[in-house]
Design a protein around this motif. Structure first.
Motif, PDB file in Angstrom:
ATOM      1  N   GLU A  50       0.822  -1.206   0.000  1.00 42.36           N
ATOM      2  CA  GLU A  50       0.000   0.000   0.000  1.00 42.36           C
ATOM      3  C   GLU A  50       0.863   1.266   0.000  1.00 42.36           C
ATOM      4  O   GLU A  50       0.563   2.231  -0.700  1.00 42.36           O
ATOM      5  CB  GLU A  50      -0.924   0.011   1.227  1.00 42.36           C
ATOM      6  N   ALA A  51       1.959   1.243   0.784  1.00 42.05           N
ATOM      7  CA  ALA A  51       2.847   2.404   0.822  1.00 42.05           C
ATOM      8  C   ALA A  51       3.561   2.584  -0.516  1.00 42.05           C
ATOM      9  O   ALA A  51       3.737   3.709  -0.999  1.00 42.05           O
ATOM     10  CB  ALA A  51       3.859   2.255   1.947  1.00 42.05           C
ATOM     11  N   THR A 182     -13.104   7.917   3.258  1.00 42.94           N
ATOM     12  CA  THR A 182     -11.914   8.083   4.087  1.00 42.94           C
ATOM     13  C   THR A 182     -10.969   9.115   3.482  1.00 42.94           C
ATOM     14  O   THR A 182     -10.419   9.976   4.186  1.00 42.94           O
ATOM     15  CB  THR A 182     -11.184   6.742   4.248  1.00 42.94           C
ATOM     16  N   GLY A 183     -10.781   9.033   2.165  1.00 38.02           N
ATOM     17  CA  GLY A 183      -9.921  10.004   1.494  1.00 38.02           C
ATOM     18  C   GLY A 183     -10.455  11.412   1.610  1.00 38.02           C
ATOM     19  O   GLY A 183      -9.690  12.364   1.836  1.00 38.02           O
ATOM     20  N   ASP A 184     -11.776  11.569   1.480  1.00 35.63           N
ATOM     21  CA  ASP A 184     -12.376  12.895   1.625  1.00 35.63           C
ATOM     22  C   ASP A 184     -12.138  13.449   3.034  1.00 35.63           C
ATOM     23  O   ASP A 184     -11.875  14.650   3.207  1.00 35.63           O
ATOM     24  CB  ASP A 184     -13.878  12.820   1.348  1.00 35.63           C
ATOM     25  N   ALA A 185     -12.238  12.564   4.028  1.00 30.13           N
ATOM     26  CA  ALA A 185     -12.021  13.003   5.407  1.00 30.13           C
ATOM     27  C   ALA A 185     -10.575  13.430   5.620  1.00 30.13           C
ATOM     28  O   ALA A 185     -10.296  14.444   6.276  1.00 30.13           O
ATOM     29  CB  ALA A 185     -12.397  11.884   6.373  1.00 30.13           C
ATOM     30  N   LEU A 186      -9.626  12.665   5.064  1.00 25.38           N
ATOM     31  CA  LEU A 186      -8.214  13.029   5.184  1.00 25.38           C
ATOM     32  C   LEU A 186      -7.922  14.336   4.464  1.00 25.38           C
ATOM     33  O   LEU A 186      -7.147  15.177   4.952  1.00 25.38           O
ATOM     34  CB  LEU A 186      -7.342  11.907   4.618  1.00 25.38           C
ATOM     35  N   LEU A 187      -8.524  14.508   3.309  1.00 25.42           N
ATOM     36  CA  LEU A 187      -8.344  15.749   2.558  1.00 25.42           C
ATOM     37  C   LEU A 187      -8.893  16.936   3.349  1.00 25.42           C
ATOM     38  O   LEU A 187      -8.250  17.992   3.435  1.00 25.42           O
ATOM     39  CB  LEU A 187      -9.059  15.636   1.211  1.00 25.42           C
ATOM     40  N   ARG A 188     -10.058  16.760   3.926  1.00 24.01           N
ATOM     41  CA  ARG A 188     -10.684  17.833   4.699  1.00 24.01           C
ATOM     42  C   ARG A 188      -9.846  18.178   5.936  1.00 24.01           C
ATOM     43  O   ARG A 188      -9.657  19.351   6.273  1.00 24.01           O
ATOM     44  CB  ARG A 188     -12.092  17.396   5.107  1.00 24.01           C
ATOM     45  N   THR A 249       0.711   5.182   9.626  1.00 27.43           N
ATOM     46  CA  THR A 249      -0.466   5.383   8.789  1.00 27.43           C
ATOM     47  C   THR A 249      -1.138   4.048   8.526  1.00 27.43           C
ATOM     48  O   THR A 249      -0.515   3.153   7.942  1.00 27.43           O
ATOM     49  CB  THR A 249      -0.063   6.031   7.446  1.00 27.43           C
ATOM     50  N   PRO A 250      -2.386   3.861   8.929  1.00 25.80           N
ATOM     51  CA  PRO A 250      -3.081   2.603   8.678  1.00 25.80           C
ATOM     52  C   PRO A 250      -3.189   2.326   7.185  1.00 25.80           C
ATOM     53  O   PRO A 250      -3.226   3.240   6.355  1.00 25.80           O
ATOM     54  CB  PRO A 250      -4.468   2.826   9.305  1.00 25.80           C
ATOM     55  N   GLU A 251      -3.244   1.035   6.845  1.00 26.56           N
ATOM     56  CA  GLU A 251      -3.305   0.654   5.443  1.00 26.56           C
ATOM     57  C   GLU A 251      -4.555   1.195   4.769  1.00 26.56           C
ATOM     58  O   GLU A 251      -4.533   1.547   3.585  1.00 26.56           O
ATOM     59  CB  GLU A 251      -3.258  -0.876   5.315  1.00 26.56           C
ATOM     60  N   LYS A 252      -5.656   1.274   5.513  1.00 22.90           N
ATOM     61  CA  LYS A 252      -6.879   1.808   4.915  1.00 22.90           C
ATOM     62  C   LYS A 252      -6.685   3.257   4.484  1.00 22.90           C
ATOM     63  O   LYS A 252      -7.161   3.675   3.412  1.00 22.90           O
ATOM     64  CB  LYS A 252      -8.031   1.705   5.918  1.00 22.90           C
ATOM     65  N   GLU A 253      -5.979   4.026   5.303  1.00 23.27           N
ATOM     66  CA  GLU A 253      -5.732   5.419   4.935  1.00 23.27           C
ATOM     67  C   GLU A 253      -4.762   5.510   3.756  1.00 23.27           C
ATOM     68  O   GLU A 253      -4.904   6.381   2.896  1.00 23.27           O
ATOM     69  CB  GLU A 253      -5.189   6.193   6.135  1.00 23.27           C
ATOM     70  N   LEU A 254      -3.773   4.616   3.720  1.00 25.94           N
ATOM     71  CA  LEU A 254      -2.861   4.595   2.578  1.00 25.94           C
ATOM     72  C   LEU A 254      -3.624   4.320   1.288  1.00 25.94           C
ATOM     73  O   LEU A 254      -3.393   4.953   0.259  1.00 25.94           O
ATOM     74  CB  LEU A 254      -1.782   3.528   2.780  1.00 25.94           C
ATOM     75  N   LYS A 255      -4.539   3.358   1.345  1.00 29.15           N
ATOM     76  CA  LYS A 255      -5.339   3.045   0.152  1.00 29.15           C
ATOM     77  C   LYS A 255      -6.210   4.233  -0.232  1.00 29.15           C
ATOM     78  O   LYS A 255      -6.389   4.532  -1.426  1.00 29.15           O
ATOM     79  CB  LYS A 255      -6.196   1.820   0.406  1.00 29.15           C
ATOM     80  N   ALA A 256      -6.779   4.899   0.770  1.00 31.06           N
ATOM     81  CA  ALA A 256      -7.632   6.050   0.482  1.00 31.06           C
ATOM     82  C   ALA A 256      -6.833   7.187  -0.152  1.00 31.06           C
ATOM     83  O   ALA A 256      -7.290   7.831  -1.105  1.00 31.06           O
ATOM     84  CB  ALA A 256      -8.304   6.524   1.772  1.00 31.06           C
ATOM     85  N   LEU A 257      -5.631   7.441   0.360  1.00 30.26           N
ATOM     86  CA  LEU A 257      -4.786   8.483  -0.207  1.00 30.26           C
ATOM     87  C   LEU A 257      -4.340   8.112  -1.621  1.00 30.26           C
ATOM     88  O   LEU A 257      -4.260   8.969  -2.506  1.00 30.26           O
ATOM     89  CB  LEU A 257      -3.566   8.724   0.686  1.00 30.26           C
ATOM     90  N   THR A 258      -4.065   6.832  -1.832  1.00 29.39           N
ATOM     91  CA  THR A 258      -3.697   6.375  -3.174  1.00 29.39           C
ATOM     92  C   THR A 258      -4.840   6.609  -4.144  1.00 29.39           C
ATOM     93  O   THR A 258      -4.630   7.012  -5.297  1.00 29.39           O
ATOM     94  CB  THR A 258      -3.323   4.882  -3.151  1.00 29.39           C
ATOM     95  N   LEU A 259      -6.071   6.372  -3.694  1.00 27.11           N
ATOM     96  CA  LEU A 259      -7.238   6.628  -4.545  1.00 27.11           C
ATOM     97  C   LEU A 259      -7.336   8.101  -4.897  1.00 27.11           C
ATOM     98  O   LEU A 259      -7.615   8.468  -6.051  1.00 27.11           O
ATOM     99  CB  LEU A 259      -8.506   6.157  -3.836  1.00 27.11           C
ATOM    100  N   LEU A 260      -7.098   8.987  -3.924  1.00 32.39           N
ATOM    101  CA  LEU A 260      -7.111  10.420  -4.210  1.00 32.39           C
ATOM    102  C   LEU A 260      -6.070  10.785  -5.263  1.00 32.39           C
ATOM    103  O   LEU A 260      -6.330  11.565  -6.183  1.00 32.39           O
ATOM    104  CB  LEU A 260      -6.858  11.213  -2.931  1.00 32.39           C
ATOM    105  N   LEU A 261      -4.875  10.203  -5.122  1.00 35.91           N
ATOM    106  CA  LEU A 261      -3.813  10.509  -6.087  1.00 35.91           C
ATOM    107  C   LEU A 261      -4.129   9.955  -7.466  1.00 35.91           C
ATOM    108  O   LEU A 261      -3.819  10.580  -8.482  1.00 35.91           O
ATOM    109  CB  LEU A 261      -2.477   9.956  -5.581  1.00 35.91           C
ATOM    110  N   LYS A 262      -4.750   8.775  -7.535  1.00 39.23           N
ATOM    111  CA  LYS A 262      -5.135   8.222  -8.832  1.00 39.23           C
ATOM    112  C   LYS A 262      -6.123   9.140  -9.542  1.00 39.23           C
ATOM    113  O   LYS A 262      -6.043   9.335 -10.763  1.00 39.23           O
ATOM    114  CB  LYS A 262      -5.752   6.836  -8.647  1.00 39.23           C
TER     115      LYS A 262
END
Length: 348
Positions: A50-51, A182-188, A249-262
């Motif tokens: 994920e990282a 999750t990605g939206d929450a991290l972005l916010r 960083t939990p794996e779920k958050e890593l995946k969410a951030l990866t989705l944002l970057l994609k």
């Protein structure tokens, strides 16, 4: 499983510029001159998949931003160069066409031509007439104004809505929706951190308030675009520490951030395609023409050479049609040109 991430600005020395290369054509020159923001794995020597996926998308965004900067630099350099170099030759070509067209009409009205001569003159007139009002070629690039999306189709929209509903109701769709949330929450959260630190109303110094106003505007723009990468860049530029450690960083958050970057990668790829299309149209490049510093100079030289040759040919033909003896010599010559042998397409 958690992975510790650290975003660190690494100094990257720029390659020496070639004498013939304008300085502003180096894609490394951006808001952070000579600096590339790299995502590195921190304390864990064995990074999780994920990282690694997050780091890969980060590097893709860096590359796309570099390509967009290079396209803009090419536009600034070559747009005036093409215009200054080719415009006089295109005006000369238009004049040569008009002169030849007028001369052919006068020669046909004068009479005294053989059937073969009249046939050749008619072919030239037919080829010269559309040159004043050229029809768009199938491969001619559209202007940004002409580029329109296909009209919406209600049946197609219904099918797409049903497919999207099925995807969202599936386990994979539910998981993707959770990652998006999750990605939206991290972005916010990141945006609120920046807004708290950079809000200009909390700054008493006038110069610093002006700087923070600019930073806050950048943060608002990035947040509106859902651009986590740009918010991270802004945080790195404004942070007083050498790097920004995010901690485990939990794996779920890593995946969410990866989705944002994609999603950001997809958006940047669309921007790159539009920038390439606009540059091709502005420079009159054919589809498939490579757009870079090493290809545009030879292309321009070839256009200049071709236009000069066509202009000289048409000017010589205009003189030949005015003199019967010279016309007869032209007709008897195996090198007598026909409209198909003259590259009128160079005036596009």
């Amino acid at each position: 499983m958690c992975t510790s991430l650290r975003y660190t600005p690494l100094e990257c020395p720029m390659p020496p510029a070639k004498p013939s290369t304008p300085a502003h054509l180096h894609p490394n020159e951006n808001a952070l001159v000579g600096t590339a923001l790299r995502l590195t794995i921190g304390s864990d020597p064995h990074a999780s998949p994920e990282a690694k996926a997050l780091a890969y998308q980060w590097r893709r965004i860096e590359k796309l931003h570099s390509q967009l900067a290079e396209l803009e630099a090419l536009r600034i350099t070559f747009l005036p160069l093409f215009d200054q170099t080719l415009s006089p030759l295109r005006r000369r070509l238009d004049t040569a066409k008009a002169s030849l067209y007028q001369g052919l009409q006068q020669r046909l009205q004068k009479g005294g031509l053989s059937p073969q001569q009249r046939e050749v003159a008619a072919k030239w007139l037919q080829d010269l007439i559309p040159a004043s009002h050229p029809a768009p070629e199938p491969n001619e690039p559209e202007t940004p104004e002409q580029e329109q999306a296909a009209p919406p189709n209600s049946a197609q929209q219904r099918r797409q809505a049903k497919r999207q509903e099925r995807r969202h109701s599936s386990p994979e769709g539910q998981q993707a929706l959770q990652l998006q949330q999750t990605g939206d929450a991290l972005l916010r959260t990141l945006y609120r951190q920046l807004a708290s630190a950079l809000h200009p109303d909390r700054e008493t110094d006038p110069d610093k308030r002006l700087q923070k106003t600019d930073w806050m505007s950048q943060a608002n723009t990035a947040y509106a675009r859902h651009d986590w990468w740009a918010l991270m860049q802004l945080k790195l530029r404004t942070d007083t520490t050498a790097g920004l450690a995010l901690g485990p960083t939990p794996e779920k958050e890593l995946k969410a951030l990866t989705l944002l970057l994609k999603q950001q990668v997809a958006n940047l790829e669309r921007q790159r395609a539009k920038a390439q299309q606009a540059l091709r149209y502005d420079l009159g490049l054919p589809k498939g023409q490579t757009i870079d510093l090493t290809a545009l100079h030879p292309y321009l030289s070839a256009q200049v050479e071709g236009l000069q040759r066509v202009c000289a040919d048409l000017e010589q033909l205009a003189l030949a049609w005015q003199d019967d003896a010279q016309l007869n010599r032209w007709l008897k010559s195996a090198l007598w040109p026909t409209p198909s042998h003259t590259r009128f397409d160079l005036d596009q």
